[in-house]
Design an enzyme around this catalytic site. Structure first.
Site, short mmCIF file in Angstrom:
data_model
loop_
_atom_site.label_atom_id
_atom_site.label_comp_id
_atom_site.label_asym_id
_atom_site.label_seq_id
_atom_site.Cartn_x
_atom_site.Cartn_y
_atom_site.Cartn_z
N ARG A 164 30.86 -14.77 -25.57
CA ARG A 164 29.44 -15.32 -25.62
C ARG A 164 29.66 -17.10 -25.35
NH1 ARG A 164 29.83 -11.57 -24.64
NH2 ARG A 164 29.11 -9.58 -25.84
N SER A 249 21.12 -9.07 -29.74
CA SER A 249 21.82 -9.39 -30.99
C SER A 249 21.41 -10.88 -31.35
CB SER A 249 23.48 -9.53 -30.76
OG SER A 249 23.70 -8.14 -30.40
N GLU A 355 22.88 -16.45 -31.40
CA GLU A 355 23.38 -16.17 -30.18
C GLU A 355 22.24 -16.93 -29.28
OE1 GLU A 355 24.82 -12.34 -28.87
OE2 GLU A 355 23.50 -12.44 -27.12
C1 LIG Z 1 17.01 -6.35 -25.66
C2 LIG Z 1 17.97 -7.30 -25.58
C3 LIG Z 1 19.22 -6.87 -25.18
C4 LIG Z 1 20.25 -7.91 -25.04
N1 LIG Z 1 21.49 -7.31 -24.89
C5 LIG Z 1 22.36 -8.29 -24.81
C6 LIG Z 1 23.93 -7.84 -24.44
O1 LIG Z 1 24.22 -6.51 -24.51
N2 LIG Z 1 24.81 -8.79 -24.02
C7 LIG Z 1 24.54 -10.21 -24.24
O2 LIG Z 1 25.37 -10.87 -23.80
N3 LIG Z 1 23.15 -10.63 -23.95
C8 LIG Z 1 22.16 -9.57 -24.40
N4 LIG Z 1 21.01 -10.15 -24.49
C9 LIG Z 1 20.52 -11.42 -24.46
C10 LIG Z 1 20.00 -11.71 -22.89
O3 LIG Z 1 19.59 -10.67 -22.44
C11 LIG Z 1 21.29 -12.48 -22.32
O4 LIG Z 1 21.63 -13.70 -23.07
C12 LIG Z 1 20.72 -12.94 -20.77
O5 LIG Z 1 21.46 -13.18 -19.97
C13 LIG Z 1 19.60 -14.06 -20.83
O6 LIG Z 1 18.91 -14.15 -19.60
P1 LIG Z 1 17.61 -14.67 -19.23
O7 LIG Z 1 17.55 -14.93 -17.74
O8 LIG Z 1 16.67 -14.06 -20.04
O9 LIG Z 1 17.91 -16.25 -19.86
P2 LIG Z 1 16.63 -17.14 -20.73
O10 LIG Z 1 16.33 -16.50 -21.93
O11 LIG Z 1 15.57 -17.30 -19.62
O12 LIG Z 1 17.66 -18.51 -20.91
C14 LIG Z 1 18.72 -18.42 -21.81
C15 LIG Z 1 19.48 -19.74 -21.51
O13 LIG Z 1 20.29 -19.74 -20.38
C16 LIG Z 1 19.76 -20.88 -19.62
N5 LIG Z 1 19.49 -20.57 -18.32
C17 LIG Z 1 18.72 -19.47 -18.03
N6 LIG Z 1 18.71 -19.38 -16.10
C18 LIG Z 1 19.50 -20.44 -16.20
C19 LIG Z 1 19.96 -21.02 -14.59
N7 LIG Z 1 19.80 -20.41 -13.68
N8 LIG Z 1 20.98 -22.20 -14.71
C20 LIG Z 1 21.48 -22.65 -15.96
N9 LIG Z 1 20.86 -22.27 -17.03
C21 LIG Z 1 20.02 -20.95 -17.27
C22 LIG Z 1 18.36 -21.39 -20.16
O14 LIG Z 1 17.85 -22.79 -19.94
C23 LIG Z 1 18.62 -21.06 -21.63
O15 LIG Z 1 19.55 -22.10 -22.23
C24 LIG Z 1 19.92 -9.18 -24.71
C25 LIG Z 1 18.55 -9.37 -25.16
C26 LIG Z 1 17.63 -8.57 -25.48
C27 LIG Z 1 16.19 -8.96 -25.48
#
Ligand SMILES: Cc1cc2nc3c(=O)[nH]c(=O)nc-3n(C[C@H](O)[C@H](O)[C@H](O)COP(=O)(O)OP(=O)(O)OC[C@H]3O[C@@H](n4cnc5c(N)ncnc54)[C@H](O)[C@@H]3O)c2cc1C
Length: 363
Positions: A164, A249, A355
């Protein structure tokens, strides 16, 4: 440009006030231009994907949000030797990419089915689940380096992936920012051209599939089994189910030096009885031990649904998810996170680490 859209409407936790400004970028050039202009102006920047790993303050964000809405999945090459090399735009919805891979017979990301958010965010925290993580398949990542104001390609080893975590996430910690130094424009994956999943590395998943750990199954079966497990845990977004109004999480699994794990075992025995349950133990790399945050939370006395009826409560399906029962504010979620973290620390001497990225907040 809009000035008033609250971030609550752009995040899966559904809390957070408005940013000062919101820009939506639909091409890599627009992403670079938007990010560079915000940085040139010395404005705080939040790059936003799917908003599924963000907890934003009720006051909002005193800066500009750049929403990455780029699209495109391109097969760069496909052969038995080099595998299938696929370049994916940062704004592509991650689960759509996994679904496409399963249909096409590209193996290696099927266990990451059902994870919300964008592809560009997957290298940030080295997204992982059910025995896979993107570190296993990312070939390289094309980024805009905000510090050097230039395009760069980070190869897998450059990304410094660990559990992570990555160079990208570390760059946020170092700079005290909510966006990495490296803004991801696209991610290139190297996948296996086969109709079969990679060996099933997660015991519960193997059980659900009726196979031994290490077995391989057809890709669609692997995806369905993962989605089934995730739904049971409230880990697939569902508007009607408040257990999924979360960031997934909320705490990472602690990785402890061996001595601290031994201390944890002693504290667990004192609390739960000498013949009671023992904290889970997984290899944590470099002689470290990884244990389970969900186990610690549960055994510290926080059951599923703790905090109900809300406005913020632990998921009724999984102690590791902090959830919005409908009217929660960021402050309610922070109060719950602090309560859980303090309870676990008092019970077991382990300090849980969040996280999701906290915007305008701290625990
Ligand atoms: C129901 C649920 C289940 C989940 N299960 C998991 C799981 O099983 N495993 C897991 O690892 N995570 C899980 N997550 C967490 C999450 O989905 C991941 O971390 C996902 O990759 C976040 O993507 P996002 O586009 O929504 O990022 P955002 O929430 O929009 O951003 C998160 C961070 O990433 C940065 N970011 C976003 N896009 C970019 C980019 N293009 N370049 C640079 N930085 C960027 C943002 O600035 C911020 O700091 C879960 C979340 C939910 C709600």
């Amino acid at each position: 440009m809009s000035e008033a859209t609250p971030l609550a409407s752009l995040t899966t936790m559904r809390v957070g006030g408005p940013p000062r400004a919101l820009l939506t970028a639909t091409t890599p050039e627009e992403v670079v231009e938007a990010v560079a202009s915000v940085d040139r102006a010395g404005e705080p920047l939040l790059v936003l994907g799917g908003g599924s790993n963000l907890l934003v303050a009720d006051e909002g964000f005193a800066g500009t949000v750049v929403q990455v809405a780029t699209r495109g999945i391109t097969v760069e090459s496909a052969d038995a030797c080099g595998g299938v090399v696929v370049r994916v735009a940062a704004g592509e919805v991650w689960d759509d990419v996994v679904a496409r891979a399963v249909v096409e017979g590209w193996s290696g990301i099927e266990a990451l089915s059902g994870i919300p958010g964008s592809t560009g965010a997957t290298p940030v925290q080295n997204v992982g689940a059910y025995g896979q993580e993107v570190a296993q398949t990312v070939m390289h990542v094309r980024v805009w380096d905000r510090t050097e104001a230039r395009l760069r390609t980070l190869f897998n080893a450059d990304c410094e992936f660990t559990y992570r975590h990555s160079l990208l996430k570390e760059s946020m910690r170092v700079a005290g920012q909510v966006t990495p130094r490296y803004v991801v424009l696209d991610v290139t994956f190297q996948l296996h051209p086969t109709e079969l999943s990679q060996p099933i590395g997660y015991a519960d998943l193997a059980r659900g599939l009726g196979v031994e750990p290490g077995a391989r199954v057809p890709l669609p079966e692997a995806r369905e089994a993962v989605l089934e497990q995730r739904r049971r845990r409230g880990m697939v977004l569902d508007e009607a189910d408040h257990d999924t109004w979360s960031c997934g999480s909320f705490f990472t699994n602690p990785i402890l030096p061996r001595e601290q794990y031994a201390e944890l075992v002693a504290r667990a025995a004192a609390r739960l009885g000498a013949t009671g349950p023992v904290p889970p133990k997984f290899p944590g790399g470099d002689g470290m031990v990884k244990t389970s945050a969900a186990w610690l939370i549960d055994k510290a006395g926080f059951a599923k649904g703790h905090g109900l009826p809300g406005p913020a409560a632990l998921s009724t399906k999984h102690t590791l998810a902090l959830t919005n029962r409908g009217s929660a504010r960021a402050a309610d979620l922070v109060a719950l996170a602090r309560e859980v973290r303090a309870g676990v620390r008092e019970a077991f001497g382990v300090t849980l680490v969040n996280e999701p990225v906290l915007v305008g907040l701290s625990l």
